[in-house]
Motif scaffolding. Structure first.
Motif, PDB file in Angstrom:
ATOM      1  N   HIS A 136      -1.398  -8.497  11.964  1.00 36.53           N
ATOM      2  CA  HIS A 136      -2.636  -7.701  12.027  1.00 36.53           C
ATOM      3  C   HIS A 136      -2.889  -7.130  13.425  1.00 36.53           C
ATOM      4  N   ILE A 143      -4.507   1.515   8.386  1.00 33.87           N
ATOM      5  CA  ILE A 143      -3.914   0.171   8.452  1.00 33.87           C
ATOM      6  C   ILE A 143      -3.636  -0.161   9.916  1.00 33.87           C
ATOM      7  N   GLU A 155      -2.519  -9.315   6.104  1.00 33.98           N
ATOM      8  CA  GLU A 155      -3.537  -9.788   5.157  1.00 33.98           C
ATOM      9  C   GLU A 155      -3.417 -11.281   4.853  1.00 33.98           C
ATOM     10  N   GLU A 201      -3.326   6.104   7.981  1.00 32.20           N
ATOM     11  CA  GLU A 201      -3.352   5.296   6.751  1.00 32.20           C
ATOM     12  C   GLU A 201      -4.507   4.292   6.707  1.00 32.20           C
ATOM     13  N   CYS A 253       1.783  -5.261   3.710  1.00 31.42           N
ATOM     14  CA  CYS A 253       0.864  -5.507   4.816  1.00 31.42           C
ATOM     15  C   CYS A 253       0.628  -6.999   5.036  1.00 31.42           C
ATOM     16  N   HIS A 281       0.827  -1.207   0.000  1.00 31.01           N
ATOM     17  CA  HIS A 281       0.000   0.000   0.000  1.00 31.01           C
ATOM     18  C   HIS A 281       0.863   1.260   0.000  1.00 31.01           C
TER      19      HIS A 281
END
Ligand code: F0G
Length: 345
Positions: free
Chosen positions: A313, A278, A38, A276, A35, A17
């Protein structure tokens, strides 16, 4: 690997991203976040576990074990469940984030909580598997794990149209991942898919930083940290197994190692979530905390192409959120009260 022994949950293919806001805050030209939250169980471990578990099945294993600060146990429990293998995980009592423990329980692993830290658990599990050869060890000292984890490098290059970034920043605990990522980039250079490799920068938490300390002292040996401590429980490791490989990765890539404080980690976690969109766990945010520090110190140039790897995460560690921001506002269930709270009347 035959298709009968291959165990997969659709790992990899995670987003790269482009930073919309943090890059501007830090006056950086090109910052992207890889990331890894995910992945199917919410961390980068799945990239290694698909290969590791598939290979040990091929070798005839019926039972798999690991020591873990949480994510490895969650990932192994899931892949073992998928494969129908018996799974045992050793974890340090009271030092595992709730989400990770929930995953190991849900997937039916035998969970052994020890009165000790990750380093104690890792030592015991190595002895156990050396003595009982039918039990397969799935920590990152298992070389097949690293073969899976190196795919992060392949993917990043693919997502950048087969150019390599200038810098890749990676959180470091047991040091398998930074070693695997370096192997990936180096292999791409050897087969001439990319012309140059990125500098790899490893970030450790201040209270658990034996490799960063050795790097700063220009030492070729590490000194174990006896009582590692950090809010980033995933990287609360004082005697990392793959420290030699990590120092080599940093040296060969002309990179470096840095430490960050718990306060810097939590600030980075909050910034990433709020600026962001995230949400990552504290250990994962250490790459962003490290980026900020290194940019201020002038060790990363503002016009470089930078990739920060966020390894797990945010939902893995729901309890930490109490330290990140405001609590919900208790309100009566009527329009009048809600408008009042929102300052609309
Ligand atoms: N980030 C997260 C979220 C992790 O869970 C880990 C390691 C790391 C970074 C560091 O990676 O060990 O390859 O240097 N977690 C392991 C575990 C130790 O048991 O889940 P590393």
């Amino acid at each position: 690997m035959s298709s009968q022994t291959r165990v997969s949950l659709g790992e990899g293919g995670t987003g790269l991203h482009k930073s919309e806001h943090l890059a501007g805050d830090l006056r950086l030209r090109a910052l992207s976040i890889k990331c890894e939250g995910e992945n199917p169980t919410g961390s980068f471990k799945d990239r290694g576990m698909t290969v590791g578990v598939s290979k040990v099945i091929e070798m005839g294993a019926r039972m798999v074990v690991c020591a873990s600060t949480g994510n490895t146990s969650a990932s192994l429990a899931a892949y073992a469940a998928r494969a129908g293998l018996k799974c045992v995980v050793l974890i340090p009592a009271g030092k595992i984030a709730q989400g990770k423990l929930a995953q190991a329980i849900a997937h039916g692993a035998i969970i052994l909580e020890i009165e000790g830290n990750f380093d104690d658990a890792q030592r015991i599990i190595i002895e156990l598997t050396e003595k009982n050869r039918s039990i397969a060890l799935l920590n990152s000292i298992n070389p097949f794990r690293l073969e899976g984890q190196k795919t992060l490098a392949f993917e990043v290059c693919d997502q950048m149209d087969f150019k390599s970034p200038d810098v890749v920043i990676v959180p470091v605990g047991n040091a398998g991942n930074i070693s695997a990522i370096w192997k990936g980039f180096d292999e791409l250079r050897i087969v001439r898919v990319i012309e140059k490799t990125p500098r790899l920068i490893g970030i450790q938490a201040e209270g658990a930083a034996p490799i960063a300390s050795a790097y700063k002292l220009k030492s070729t040996e590490i000194k174990n940290v006896n009582r590692p401590e950090t809010v980033a429980t995933a990287i609360r490791i004082g005697a990392p197994a793959s420290w030699r490989k990590a120092l080599r990765a940093v040296a060969e890539s002309k990179g470096s190692m840095e430490t960050v404080s718990d306060a810097e980690i939590l600030q980075a976690q909050r910034d990433l979530a709020r600026r962001e969109g995230i949400f990552v766990e504290p250990a994962a945010a250490s790459s962003i905390a490290g980026l900020r520090k290194l940019t201020h110190e002038g060790l990363i140039q503002r016009d470089e192409e930078i990739v920060c790897v966020t390894t797990g995460h945010g939902l893995k560690d729901p309890e930490i959120v109490a330290r990140l921001g405001e609590e919900p506002i208790k309100t009566k269930p009527d329009l009048d009260s809600i408008e009042r709270v929102l300052g609309l009347r």
